[in-house]
Enzyme design. Structure first.
Site, PDB file in Angstrom:
ATOM      1  N   SER A   6      12.003   9.421  -1.272  1.00  0.00           N
ATOM      2  CA  SER A   6      11.033  10.409  -1.758  1.00  0.00           C
ATOM      3  C   SER A   6      11.721  11.567  -2.464  1.00  0.00           C
ATOM      4  CB  SER A   6      10.161  10.920  -0.615  1.00  0.00           C
ATOM      5  OG  SER A   6      10.949  11.331   0.462  1.00  0.00           O
ATOM      6  N   HIS A  19       9.005   4.763  -6.003  1.00  0.00           N
ATOM      7  CA  HIS A  19       8.446   5.670  -4.999  1.00  0.00           C
ATOM      8  C   HIS A  19       6.955   5.414  -4.832  1.00  0.00           C
ATOM      9  CE1 HIS A  19       7.570  10.056  -3.637  1.00  0.00           C
ATOM     10  NE2 HIS A  19       7.755   9.265  -2.614  1.00  0.00           N
ATOM     11  N   GLU A  44       6.053   5.960  -8.713  1.00  0.00           N
ATOM     12  CA  GLU A  44       7.000   6.641  -9.604  1.00  0.00           C
ATOM     13  C   GLU A  44       8.220   5.737  -9.746  1.00  0.00           C
ATOM     14  OE1 GLU A  44       6.497  11.432  -9.011  1.00  0.00           O
ATOM     15  OE2 GLU A  44       7.505  10.378  -7.403  1.00  0.00           O
ATOM     16  N   ASN A  93       6.335  14.923  -5.591  1.00  0.00           N
ATOM     17  CA  ASN A  93       6.812  15.743  -4.471  1.00  0.00           C
ATOM     18  C   ASN A  93       7.291  17.119  -4.911  1.00  0.00           C
ATOM     19  OD1 ASN A  93       6.095  14.012  -2.489  1.00  0.00           O
ATOM     20  ND2 ASN A  93       8.108  13.103  -2.190  1.00  0.00           N
TER      21      ASN A  93
HETATM   22  N1  3HC Z   1      -4.534  -0.652   4.206  1.00  0.00           N
HETATM   23  C1  3HC Z   1      -5.643  -1.065   3.565  1.00  0.00           C
HETATM   24  N2  3HC Z   1      -6.692  -0.272   3.317  1.00  0.00           N
HETATM   25  C2  3HC Z   1      -6.606   0.996   3.774  1.00  0.00           C
HETATM   26  C3  3HC Z   1      -5.493   1.507   4.460  1.00  0.00           C
HETATM   27  C4  3HC Z   1      -4.428   0.609   4.662  1.00  0.00           C
HETATM   28  N3  3HC Z   1      -3.311   0.992   5.271  1.00  0.00           N
HETATM   29  N4  3HC Z   1      -5.717   2.801   4.760  1.00  0.00           N
HETATM   30  C5  3HC Z   1      -6.937   3.110   4.287  1.00  0.00           C
HETATM   31  N5  3HC Z   1      -7.471   2.023   3.696  1.00  0.00           N
HETATM   32  C6  3HC Z   1      -8.740   1.915   3.008  1.00  0.00           C
HETATM   33  C7  3HC Z   1      -9.920   2.006   3.957  1.00  0.00           C
HETATM   34  O1  3HC Z   1     -10.187   0.763   4.567  1.00  0.00           O
HETATM   35  C8  3HC Z   1     -11.018   2.432   3.022  1.00  0.00           C
HETATM   36  O2  3HC Z   1     -11.426   1.355   2.220  1.00  0.00           O
HETATM   37  P1  3HC Z   1     -12.950   0.861   2.292  1.00  0.00           P
HETATM   38  O3  3HC Z   1     -13.792   2.071   2.020  1.00  0.00           O
HETATM   39  O4  3HC Z   1     -13.046  -0.189   1.228  1.00  0.00           O
HETATM   40  O5  3HC Z   1     -13.110   0.343   3.681  1.00  0.00           O
HETATM   41  C9  3HC Z   1     -10.286   3.384   2.059  1.00  0.00           C
HETATM   42  O6  3HC Z   1      -8.888   3.036   2.141  1.00  0.00           O
HETATM   43  C10 3HC Z   1     -10.477   4.822   2.446  1.00  0.00           C
HETATM   44  O7  3HC Z   1     -10.064   5.011   3.793  1.00  0.00           O
HETATM   45  P2  3HC Z   1     -10.977   5.710   4.916  1.00  0.00           P
HETATM   46  O8  3HC Z   1     -12.426   5.402   4.665  1.00  0.00           O
HETATM   47  O9  3HC Z   1     -10.387   5.333   6.237  1.00  0.00           O
HETATM   48  O10 3HC Z   1     -10.690   7.249   4.799  1.00  0.00           O
HETATM   49  P3  3HC Z   1     -10.786   8.239   3.590  1.00  0.00           P
HETATM   50  O11 3HC Z   1     -11.857   7.922   2.629  1.00  0.00           O
HETATM   51  O12 3HC Z   1     -10.733   9.547   4.258  1.00  0.00           O
HETATM   52  O13 3HC Z   1      -9.393   7.996   2.803  1.00  0.00           O
HETATM   53  C11 3HC Z   1      -7.126   8.372   2.396  1.00  0.00           C
HETATM   54  C12 3HC Z   1      -8.171   8.015   3.435  1.00  0.00           C
HETATM   55  C13 3HC Z   1      -7.025   7.267   1.336  1.00  0.00           C
HETATM   56  C14 3HC Z   1      -5.783   8.449   3.148  1.00  0.00           C
HETATM   57  C15 3HC Z   1      -7.514   9.732   1.730  1.00  0.00           C
HETATM   58  O14 3HC Z   1      -7.736  10.703   2.714  1.00  0.00           O
HETATM   59  C16 3HC Z   1      -6.467  10.248   0.779  1.00  0.00           C
HETATM   60  O15 3HC Z   1      -6.381   9.821  -0.368  1.00  0.00           O
HETATM   61  N6  3HC Z   1      -5.635  11.213   1.241  1.00  0.00           N
HETATM   62  C17 3HC Z   1      -4.527  11.762   0.461  1.00  0.00           C
HETATM   63  C18 3HC Z   1      -3.359  10.830   0.518  1.00  0.00           C
HETATM   64  C19 3HC Z   1      -2.187  11.351  -0.259  1.00  0.00           C
HETATM   65  O16 3HC Z   1      -2.198  12.372  -0.907  1.00  0.00           O
HETATM   66  N7  3HC Z   1      -1.082  10.584  -0.179  1.00  0.00           N
HETATM   67  C20 3HC Z   1       0.160  10.953  -0.805  1.00  0.00           C
HETATM   68  C21 3HC Z   1       0.995  11.669   0.174  1.00  0.00           C
HETATM   69  S1  3HC Z   1       2.524  12.160  -0.518  1.00  0.00           S
HETATM   70  C22 3HC Z   1       3.522  10.849  -0.301  1.00  0.00           C
HETATM   71  O17 3HC Z   1       3.169   9.832   0.233  1.00  0.00           O
HETATM   72  C23 3HC Z   1       4.910  10.966  -0.851  1.00  0.00           C
HETATM   73  C24 3HC Z   1       5.944  10.988   0.235  1.00  0.00           C
HETATM   74  O18 3HC Z   1       7.195  10.864  -0.383  1.00  0.00           O
HETATM   75  C25 3HC Z   1       5.904  12.303   1.034  1.00  0.00           C
END
Ligand code: 3HC
Length: 289
Positions: A123, A144, A156, A194
């Site tokens: 990351s 990434h 990325e 990031n």
């Molecule tokens: N596998 C498959 N599907 C998944 C899953 C997984 N691991 N996790 C979630 N899903 C699916 C759910 O089943 C759902 O699909 P559906 O509606 O078709 O059933 C969909 O994704 C949405 O999930 P939820 O309904 O459980 O919950 P939300 O609508 O609240 O979404 C989230 C959850 C997608 C995590 C949303 O809150 C989100 O986009 N959050 C921000 C995430 C983000 O910013 N990530 C980047 C972080 S930074 C990073 O990773 C970089 C690192 O280097 C630090």
């Protein structure tokens, strides 16, 4: 190596990112090996894949057979040799520490034929430095992914100083094949996402430390004011406070820029092992969930 020649992908690491990447590759039709240090880590990697998919089955969004199919194409192992055997492409998502990563690369460099491309899901660490531990710096790049990897569309692609154009083109093709959208990024601390996202989360800790607003209200403000799906603290708890702190430390060390100074409150939470959802407590408490 051409995209059509890739059949088997090796994913090193079965943590949140490794498991998510293994799932993504399996869903795209690849044979996958997922390797971690102990049987326990490998098994928890499978749990990370199984639990959200079975939640989708319960919601009627997918069939149990599809879940079984995805899992059946992932072979878990604790042996590095077995993990890379026959692999055409390696994606590494091991512990985010340069020394650990270099050791892994030195070992797999001996085990893999020269045409196999190595991609690190780092990351923020230097792809060029990791590549220097191998005899194939031209076939080495950063890929990434974002958490949750099966859901988030972006990858990325980070070009190290020696990465060839052919390697970048292959990783680009593979990203599309995995159902993702790649963006190409020059090597620089934190890359694009990031560099922007983690300092925002870090600043939220400073706001909280200064008593400007409560954690709940800071999250509410960002969700309702900018349409973020999660507020900065929800996201920090989701990705891990230790992960966020490590990114800030790299940004600060690499640039020396005081804008990137880790928030003392973030540091304190990490010292107190309030690492986020994965341990049941971060900014918020999940132990009753
Ligand atoms: N596998 C498959 N599907 C998944 C899953 C997984 N691991 N996790 C979630 N899903 C699916 C759910 O089943 C759902 O699909 P559906 O509606 O078709 O059933 C969909 O994704 C949405 O999930 P939820 O309904 O459980 O919950 P939300 O609508 O609240 O979404 C989230 C959850 C997608 C995590 C949303 O809150 C989100 O986009 N959050 C921000 C995430 C983000 O910013 N990530 C980047 C972080 S930074 C990073 O990773 C970089 C690192 O280097 C630090």
């Amino acid at each position: 190596m051409k995209l059509e020649e890739i059949e088997r992908i090796c994913v090193l690491g079965a943590g949140t990112m490794g498991a998510g990447i293994a799932q993504t590759c399996s869903q795209a039709g690849y044979q996958v090996t997922m390797r971690d240090l102990t049987e326990e880590f490998v098994e928890s990697g499978f749990e990370r894949i199984r639990v959200p998919l079975e939640r989708r089955v319960r919601r009627g969004k997918m069939a149990q057979e599809d879940v079984d199919e995805i899992i059946s194409h992932i072979r878990g192992t604790t042996s590095l040799e077995e993990a890379v055997r026959g692999a055409d492409f390696v994606i590494e998502a091991v512990f985010e520490e340069m020394g650990v990563k270099k050791e892994v690369y030195q070992e797999i460099d001996q085990l893999c034929p020269p045409e196999v491309v190595f991609a690190s899901n780092t990351s923020s660490l230097s792809v060029t430095e990791m590549a220097s531990a191998t005899s194939r710096p031209d076939r080495f790049l950063g890929m990434h992914f974002f958490n949750p990897a099966p859901v988030m569309k972006l990858i990325e692609l980070i070009k190290g100083s020696e990465t060839s154009d052919e390697t970048m083109a292959l990783a680009r093709d593979l990203s599309f094949r995995l159902g993702k959208e790649p963006v190409v990024v020059k090597e620089s601390a934190g890359f694009v996402v990031n560099r922007l996202l983690v300092p925002m989360m870090n600043e939220a800790f400073n706001l909280l430390m200064e008593g400007v607003a409560t954690a709940e209200d800071i999250d509410k403000a960002m969700k309702l004011g900018t349409n973020m799906p999660m507020g900065p603290f929800e996201l920090a708890d989701f990705t891990g406070l230790d992960v966020g702190l490590a990114v800030m430390e790299v940004l600060y060390e690499e640039t020396g820029d005081p804008r990137f100074r880790p928030s003392p409150l973030l540091r304190q939470y990490v010292r107190a092992k309030r690492l986020g959802r994965k341990v049941g407590r971060g900014v918020y408490d999940y132990r009753g969930d």
